[in-house]
Motif scaffolding. Sequence first.
Motif, PDB file in Angstrom:
ATOM      1  N   ALA A   1       0.836  -1.209   0.000  1.00 29.53           N
ATOM      2  CA  ALA A   1       0.000   0.000   0.000  1.00 29.53           C
ATOM      3  C   ALA A   1       0.870   1.259   0.000  1.00 29.53           C
ATOM      4  CB  ALA A   1      -0.935  -0.002   1.202  1.00 29.53           C
ATOM      5  N   LEU A   2       2.043   1.199   0.638  1.00 28.44           N
ATOM      6  CA  LEU A   2       2.928   2.366   0.612  1.00 28.44           C
ATOM      7  C   LEU A   2       3.388   2.645  -0.809  1.00 28.44           C
ATOM      8  CD1 LEU A   2       5.184   2.079   3.764  1.00 28.44           C
ATOM      9  CD2 LEU A   2       3.502   3.821   3.231  1.00 28.44           C
ATOM     10  N   GLY A   3       3.657   1.578  -1.567  1.00 27.78           N
ATOM     11  CA  GLY A   3       4.021   1.744  -2.969  1.00 27.78           C
ATOM     12  C   GLY A   3       2.914   2.462  -3.724  1.00 27.78           C
ATOM     13  N   LEU A   4       1.673   2.016  -3.474  1.00 27.75           N
ATOM     14  CA  LEU A   4       0.515   2.649  -4.115  1.00 27.75           C
ATOM     15  C   LEU A   4       0.400   4.110  -3.689  1.00 27.75           C
ATOM     16  CD1 LEU A   4      -2.007   1.919  -5.871  1.00 27.75           C
ATOM     17  CD2 LEU A   4      -3.239   1.623  -3.744  1.00 27.75           C
ATOM     18  N   ALA A   5       0.629   4.351  -2.395  1.00 30.48           N
ATOM     19  CA  ALA A   5       0.453   5.700  -1.853  1.00 30.48           C
ATOM     20  C   ALA A   5       1.483   6.678  -2.412  1.00 30.48           C
ATOM     21  CB  ALA A   5       0.531   5.668  -0.326  1.00 30.48           C
ATOM     22  N   ILE A   6       2.754   6.246  -2.579  1.00 28.43           N
ATOM     23  CA  ILE A   6       3.731   7.219  -3.106  1.00 28.43           C
ATOM     24  C   ILE A   6       3.475   7.488  -4.585  1.00 28.43           C
ATOM     25  CG2 ILE A   6       5.585   6.932  -1.412  1.00 28.43           C
ATOM     26  CD1 ILE A   6       6.997   5.112  -3.426  1.00 28.43           C
ATOM     27  N   ILE A   7       3.056   6.447  -5.321  1.00 30.60           N
ATOM     28  CA  ILE A   7       2.746   6.658  -6.743  1.00 30.60           C
ATOM     29  C   ILE A   7       1.572   7.616  -6.873  1.00 30.60           C
ATOM     30  CG2 ILE A   7       1.793   5.546  -8.799  1.00 30.60           C
ATOM     31  CD1 ILE A   7       3.458   3.096  -8.114  1.00 30.60           C
TER      32      ILE A   7
ATOM     33  N   THR B   1      10.260   7.269  -8.261  1.00 31.17           N
ATOM     34  CA  THR B   1       9.152   6.980  -7.350  1.00 31.17           C
ATOM     35  C   THR B   1       8.285   5.842  -7.872  1.00 31.17           C
ATOM     36  OG1 THR B   1       9.114   9.294  -6.746  1.00 31.17           O
ATOM     37  CG2 THR B   1       7.205   7.992  -6.129  1.00 31.17           C
ATOM     38  N   PHE B   2       7.973   5.882  -9.179  1.00 28.26           N
ATOM     39  CA  PHE B   2       7.152   4.822  -9.747  1.00 28.26           C
ATOM     40  C   PHE B   2       7.880   3.487  -9.632  1.00 28.26           C
ATOM     41  CE2 PHE B   2       4.771   2.381 -12.821  1.00 28.26           C
ATOM     42  CZ  PHE B   2       3.487   2.844 -12.641  1.00 28.26           C
ATOM     43  N   ALA B   3       9.187   3.514  -9.931  1.00 27.82           N
ATOM     44  CA  ALA B   3       9.990   2.290  -9.853  1.00 27.82           C
ATOM     45  C   ALA B   3      10.021   1.771  -8.422  1.00 27.82           C
ATOM     46  CB  ALA B   3      11.401   2.564 -10.355  1.00 27.82           C
ATOM     47  N   LEU B   4      10.163   2.698  -7.459  1.00 27.42           N
ATOM     48  CA  LEU B   4      10.182   2.297  -6.049  1.00 27.42           C
ATOM     49  C   LEU B   4       8.843   1.688  -5.645  1.00 27.42           C
ATOM     50  CD1 LEU B   4      11.848   2.391  -3.406  1.00 27.42           C
ATOM     51  CD2 LEU B   4      10.773   4.590  -2.922  1.00 27.42           C
ATOM     52  N   GLY B   5       7.755   2.271  -6.159  1.00 26.88           N
ATOM     53  CA  GLY B   5       6.425   1.720  -5.873  1.00 26.88           C
ATOM     54  C   GLY B   5       6.299   0.290  -6.346  1.00 26.88           C
ATOM     55  N   PHE B   6       6.772   0.027  -7.564  1.00 26.17           N
ATOM     56  CA  PHE B   6       6.741  -1.332  -8.104  1.00 26.17           C
ATOM     57  C   PHE B   6       7.630  -2.245  -7.253  1.00 26.17           C
ATOM     58  CE2 PHE B   6       5.968  -3.570 -12.394  1.00 26.17           C
ATOM     59  CZ  PHE B   6       6.094  -4.829 -11.832  1.00 26.17           C
ATOM     60  N   ALA B   7       8.824  -1.748  -6.899  1.00 29.37           N
ATOM     61  CA  ALA B   7       9.762  -2.572  -6.127  1.00 29.37           C
ATOM     62  C   ALA B   7       9.160  -2.963  -4.773  1.00 29.37           C
ATOM     63  CB  ALA B   7      11.077  -1.822  -5.930  1.00 29.37           C
ATOM     64  N   LEU B   8       8.472  -2.014  -4.125  1.00 38.92           N
ATOM     65  CA  LEU B   8       7.853  -2.310  -2.825  1.00 38.92           C
ATOM     66  C   LEU B   8       6.783  -3.391  -2.974  1.00 38.92           C
ATOM     67  CD1 LEU B   8       7.464   1.225  -1.212  1.00 38.92           C
ATOM     68  CD2 LEU B   8       8.801  -0.666  -0.309  1.00 38.92           C
ATOM     69  N   ALA B   9       5.953  -3.268  -4.027  1.00 41.43           N
ATOM     70  CA  ALA B   9       4.911  -4.269  -4.255  1.00 41.43           C
ATOM     71  C   ALA B   9       5.538  -5.618  -4.562  1.00 41.43           C
ATOM     72  CB  ALA B   9       3.997  -3.827  -5.392  1.00 41.43           C
ATOM     73  N   ALA B  10       6.621  -5.613  -5.356  1.00 38.13           N
ATOM     74  CA  ALA B  10       7.288  -6.863  -5.700  1.00 38.13           C
ATOM     75  C   ALA B  10       7.906  -7.510  -4.469  1.00 38.13           C
ATOM     76  CB  ALA B  10       8.355  -6.612  -6.767  1.00 38.13           C
ATOM     77  N   LEU B  11       8.505  -6.676  -3.604  1.00 38.15           N
ATOM     78  CA  LEU B  11       9.061  -7.203  -2.359  1.00 38.15           C
ATOM     79  C   LEU B  11       7.950  -7.827  -1.515  1.00 38.15           C
ATOM     80  CD1 LEU B  11      11.452  -7.496  -0.408  1.00 38.15           C
ATOM     81  CD2 LEU B  11      10.877  -5.255   0.517  1.00 38.15           C
TER      82      LEU B  11
ATOM     83  N   PHE C   1      -7.988  -3.701  -1.348  1.00 33.74           N
ATOM     84  CA  PHE C   1      -7.523  -3.628   0.035  1.00 33.74           C
ATOM     85  C   PHE C   1      -6.471  -2.527   0.196  1.00 33.74           C
ATOM     86  CE2 PHE C   1      -5.850  -4.946   4.037  1.00 33.74           C
ATOM     87  CZ  PHE C   1      -6.928  -5.544   4.654  1.00 33.74           C
ATOM     88  N   CYS C   2      -5.538  -2.440  -0.764  1.00 30.84           N
ATOM     89  CA  CYS C   2      -4.511  -1.399  -0.700  1.00 30.84           C
ATOM     90  C   CYS C   2      -5.139  -0.014  -0.810  1.00 30.84           C
ATOM     91  CB  CYS C   2      -3.496  -1.588  -1.817  1.00 30.84           C
ATOM     92  SG  CYS C   2      -2.447  -3.001  -1.565  1.00 30.84           S
ATOM     93  N   PHE C   3      -6.128   0.121  -1.706  1.00 29.32           N
ATOM     94  CA  PHE C   3      -6.799   1.416  -1.830  1.00 29.32           C
ATOM     95  C   PHE C   3      -7.482   1.801  -0.528  1.00 29.32           C
ATOM     96  CE2 PHE C   3      -6.419   1.356  -6.492  1.00 29.32           C
ATOM     97  CZ  PHE C   3      -6.044   2.664  -6.658  1.00 29.32           C
ATOM     98  N   MET C   4      -8.090   0.791   0.120  1.00 29.97           N
ATOM     99  CA  MET C   4      -8.734   1.057   1.410  1.00 29.97           C
ATOM    100  C   MET C   4      -7.729   1.596   2.411  1.00 29.97           C
ATOM    101  SD  MET C   4     -11.282  -1.920   2.444  1.00 29.97           S
ATOM    102  CE  MET C   4     -11.299  -3.182   1.246  1.00 29.97           C
ATOM    103  N   ALA C   5      -6.558   0.954   2.443  1.00 20.09           N
ATOM    104  CA  ALA C   5      -5.534   1.397   3.397  1.00 20.09           C
ATOM    105  C   ALA C   5      -5.121   2.830   3.103  1.00 20.09           C
ATOM    106  CB  ALA C   5      -4.326   0.466   3.341  1.00 20.09           C
ATOM    107  N   VAL C   6      -4.943   3.147   1.816  1.00 24.79           N
ATOM    108  CA  VAL C   6      -4.510   4.496   1.442  1.00 24.79           C
ATOM    109  C   VAL C   6      -5.565   5.521   1.850  1.00 24.79           C
ATOM    110  CG1 VAL C   6      -3.982   5.998  -0.516  1.00 24.79           C
ATOM    111  CG2 VAL C   6      -3.032   3.701  -0.429  1.00 24.79           C
TER     112      VAL C   6
END
Lengths: 285, 337
Positions: free
Chosen positions: A22-28, A189-199, A221-226
């Motif tokens: 969700a943090l990846g989603l939030a920064i993107i 930032t977009f790359a980091l978002g993908f990396a966080l989701a992949a991790l 669920f991620c959208f809910m968290a954001v």
Amino acid sequence: MDKFLLLGMNGLIWGLIIALIALGLAIIFGLLDVINLAHGDFFMVGTVLAWATLQWTGSFWLGFLIVPLIGFILGALIQRVVIQPIHNAAALSIVATFGLSLILQESVRMTFGPTPRRILPPIQGTVPLFGIDYELYRIFAAAVAIVSLVGFFLFLHRTRLGTWIRAVRHDRDTAVAMGVPAHRVYVFTFALGFALAALGGVVAAPITTVDFRGGVDILPFCFMAVIIGGLGNLPGTAAAAILLSFLEGIIQSVADPTVARIASLVLMSAVLLLRPQGLFKGLTR
Amino acid sequence: LISSAAIDRVLMAALAVFLLSVPWLVPALINGFWVSVIAEILIWSLLAASVNLLFGYVGLLSFGQALYFGFGMYGVAIGISDFGLSFWPAFALGIAAAVAMAVATGIFAVRLTWHYFAIITVVFSLIFYFLALTNKWLTGGDDGINFTLPATFSIGASKWSFAEPAFQYFFILATVTLCLWLMHRLVNSPLGRALLAIRSNEVRASLIGLNVYLLRLIAFVLAGFLAGVAGALFAFFGRYASATYMFYHVSGEAVVWAIVGGAGTLFGPLVGTTIFIVLREIVSTQWEHHALIVGAVAILVVIFAPKGVVGLWREWLTRLGERRATASVEARWRTEP
């Protein structure tokens, strides 16, 4: 009581993993104003790459290194090819990332196959915890998630790149005037978002199933968290993910998982209507 | 010389002639299967039109129109299989269920705007999607409800029903045309102007005395009505209803169709829906992984035609008109001594 504790723990640990995604989603979302409908699939690609790493190298551990790296590269490519040309227009980003989601799911279905697979936890065995025997790997997963979360916030607040990200999000024009390379920050930032989701995908792969549809349930669920955490409030997002998942775990010990999901959706509607700025507004800064 | 308005009129007439001749023309040219594909396109374009009414004319992006589509479907299916209703009462029940749901959720949803609105519409639709999944006794869950089709009209011994492909097609065409015509009238009415005013500036709209909340609610309920009609038609078309049609993916597809076709235009949703369903039907017979092409087309359209296909067409026509205008001015210049 044991069931209650077990599902509560499962929910808590799942929440820590969701917090990463969700943090990846939030920064993107916060930086690029992109409503990323493919984010669940970024997670799914992570689980599939973890499976592939295990197949090709025989080591699951290598996945913790390789998969986020591949995710980062894929994210940077996607930002340059798909996201950059639409100039951060949120409505168009929905269509573009919907297309991206289809492409990612179908590519995985084509190469990995349509049947879900399981990965055996690389650490077998259980430990006694509050009177129940708890899976060791889940505790390890929780530790990885916590370390990554702490690392992410340290990165955001203690490094130059992290400061740039916060600066561009706060006031793009001033940041550019001060010499911040905004375009490169977007790509990163977009790359980091993908990396966080992949991790998140690697950590979760032995707990859940590896499936080309694995991202479909994760996304709402991620959208809910954001949203519950408050748009733009990153610690709030992480807290909301953990809280929601923990609550769902507890409700699951007395009711059907779908009922638990409905309960968190109803909670979310209430938050949206009563506190649209997020549950934690006023608590942070 | 032809003006751009004349080009549009010719296109409209050609479209009307084509649509009216589909049950004879299409089986002769391709095969009978495509008649039902075109009927399906018409139904789905109504769902895309409901997204378009909210996004294109009021500026509210709904990600939950599948909820009202699903209620339209279930109203018909439950009406027929549980209450033993005939065609028209079941049709009415489907539309009424969708409209009632749109009122109940709209009261809350239109208090929010933009991202929050998009999220709450998807949340509402997910709640009812999960409810439909769990309450199998009522909805049949994933498997859905199958029902036997009642006759649409029965006068004496002669019956007209959806079992006859040509009747089914014309009934769908007539219903969709009526809905789109009503929408066209609405958009060009004082109410439509008021909605556009809200889209461009909410604060100014409220300062000139428009009740922003009420107008948004009206638009939301009308959009729910369109989606409900589409769902009810689709239930008759497929002879069943299923919870899968209430999932957010269905809403998402409708959003994509509307934006790719051209949000804020009357024919945009029809064009977008046509592109994607025709693509799906053609490619899926040749290649299992047709979703790759669908995804790529969605991305290419937003990159190269951010205003949608109809928007691109409008721009092209305007540019053509401008070039003609300059050309005629130059010509006049030359004839002068």
